[in-house]
Design a protein around this motif. Structure first.
Motif, mmCIF file in Angstrom:
data_model
loop_
_atom_site.group_PDB
_atom_site.id
_atom_site.type_symbol
_atom_site.label_atom_id
_atom_site.label_comp_id
_atom_site.label_asym_id
_atom_site.label_seq_id
_atom_site.Cartn_x
_atom_site.Cartn_y
_atom_site.Cartn_z
ATOM 1 N N GLU A 178 35.092 44.298 42.052
ATOM 2 C CA GLU A 178 34.929 42.863 42.233
ATOM 3 C C GLU A 178 33.898 42.337 41.245
ATOM 4 O OE1 GLU A 178 35.897 41.428 46.584
ATOM 5 O OE2 GLU A 178 33.937 42.372 46.507
ATOM 6 N N ALA A 182 33.290 36.317 39.995
ATOM 7 C CA ALA A 182 34.586 35.812 40.455
ATOM 8 C C ALA A 182 34.700 35.756 41.973
ATOM 9 C CB ALA A 182 35.710 36.693 39.895
ATOM 10 N N GLY A 184 34.358 34.167 45.338
ATOM 11 C CA GLY A 184 34.151 32.885 45.998
ATOM 12 C C GLY A 184 33.949 31.720 45.055
ATOM 13 N N THR A 185 34.183 31.925 43.752
ATOM 14 C CA THR A 185 33.957 30.870 42.775
ATOM 15 C C THR A 185 35.240 30.179 42.351
ATOM 16 O OG1 THR A 185 34.209 32.397 40.910
ATOM 17 C CG2 THR A 185 31.995 32.140 41.840
ATOM 18 N N GLY A 186 36.379 30.776 42.691
ATOM 19 C CA GLY A 186 37.646 30.258 42.207
ATOM 20 C C GLY A 186 38.008 30.834 40.848
ATOM 21 N N LYS A 187 37.034 31.482 40.190
ATOM 22 C CA LYS A 187 37.306 32.140 38.914
ATOM 23 C C LYS A 187 37.865 33.531 39.182
ATOM 24 C CE LYS A 187 33.454 29.856 36.547
ATOM 25 N NZ LYS A 187 32.187 30.075 35.803
ATOM 26 N N THR A 188 38.804 33.929 38.405
ATOM 27 C CA THR A 188 39.384 35.259 38.536
ATOM 28 C C THR A 188 39.398 35.909 37.162
ATOM 29 O OG1 THR A 188 40.875 34.352 40.208
ATOM 30 C CG2 THR A 188 41.353 36.565 39.430
ATOM 31 N N GLY A 221 38.009 39.280 44.048
ATOM 32 C CA GLY A 221 37.378 38.192 43.319
ATOM 33 C C GLY A 221 38.326 37.027 43.181
ATOM 34 N N SER A 222 38.363 36.158 44.195
ATOM 35 C CA SER A 222 39.238 34.982 44.196
ATOM 36 C C SER A 222 40.717 35.353 44.058
ATOM 37 C CB SER A 222 38.825 33.991 43.099
ATOM 38 O OG SER A 222 37.514 33.503 43.335
ATOM 39 N N LYS A 224 44.334 35.220 45.243
ATOM 40 C CA LYS A 224 45.102 34.236 46.006
ATOM 41 C C LYS A 224 46.580 34.583 45.931
ATOM 42 C CE LYS A 224 41.886 30.440 44.885
ATOM 43 N NZ LYS A 224 41.011 31.199 43.977
#
Length: 264
Positions: A178, A182, A184-188, A221-222, A224
């Motif tokens: 992880e 990335a 919880g930031t929306g960045k992956t 890391g984000s 989705k």
């Protein structure tokens, strides 16, 4: 050489969420998705990591799920056994409650709560000695990545295990990469960047253990539903450690579905 023959794992890390009523509804919804569209355990293993206070109730609620969903502890004590250690939950207490999996070394534990190498390796030792399976978390900060230290930092975190993990115990470990920047930031990390790091981790594991080719390496890391398929297509990404998206049954189910379908 990829880890493409490894059964993927998709693990929902609920962190300090949600409230009890929402937890019950989340599990009920997940069970409904799995009832309508079962995911074969040979194609993807599914697990959730609720708060300590919810571990046993979630485990109980999952017992009649159409597909086995495993229950994972988010952390454990650096002290073994039982005794006068207020607020602690040991590996042995988890095992006694039929909780057989635990996260260790998550960046939030390292960064926010001061889990250093000695504490993390103590937790690893106690977990393995109690017969638990470990999902061991590694990852670099944005500053470390920008300084070109990402691989060095991550591989050192992997090497930290080698001092306490016995040869036969490596088969009881999974890795979750992880990148801290990335979470919880929306960045992956791009699938290419994530795959490159997973490939380095795979090479490092193969130097440390004969089980290196068979250890699942999860990406977190984000993650989705809309990026899961691209991540699952990478040969050395063997699943996902899912944060925020695991708090919604539909998105979590779709992530598991993406790994099940892409890997097989």
């Amino acid at each position: 050489m990829s880890g493409s023959t490894i059964t993927p794992w998709v693990v929902g890390n609920w962190k300090m969420n949600p409230m009890q009523s929402d937890s019950q509804q989340l599990i009920q919804s997940l069970k409904q998705y799995l009832q309508a569209g079962p995911i074969d355990v040979a194609q993807c293993r599914i697990a959730v990591a609720p708060t300590a206070i919810a571990l046993l109730s979630v485990q109980q609620q999952l017992q009649d799920a159409a597909v086995e969903v495993l229950t994972v502890a988010q952390d454990l004590s650096r002290v073994a056994g039982t005794g006068a250690y207020t607020g602690e939950v040991s590996a042995e207490l988890l095992k006694d409650s039929a909780i057989h999996y635990v996260l260790i070394g998550h960046s939030e534990r390292r960064e926010l709560f001061g889990d250093d190498v000695s504490q993390i390796t103590a937790k690893v030792t106690h977990a393995l000695n109690a017969g638990l399976q470990i999902i061991y978390c590694v990852g670099e900060s944005l500053e470390q990545r920008e300084q070109g230290l990402a691989e060095q930092v991550v591989l050192q975190q992997i090497c930290d295990l080698s001092s306490v993990v016995k040869a036969e115990q490596w088969q009881n470990i999974k890795i979750a990469y992880e990148p801290i920047w990335a979470i919880g930031t929306g960045k992956t990390a791009s699938p290419e960047d994530a795959q490159a790091m997973h490939e380095k981790i795979r090479a490092g594991l193969k130097q440390l253990t004969g089980y290196g080719q068979d250890i699942a390496i999860l990406y977190g890391g984000s993650v989705k539903a809309d990026n899961a398929e691209a991540l699952a297509a990478c040969p050395d990404i063997n699943g996902a450690l899912v944060g925020g998206a695991s708090l919604q049954a539909e998105s979590f189910y779709k992530i598991a579905q993406a790994f099940a379908q892409t890997k097989h």
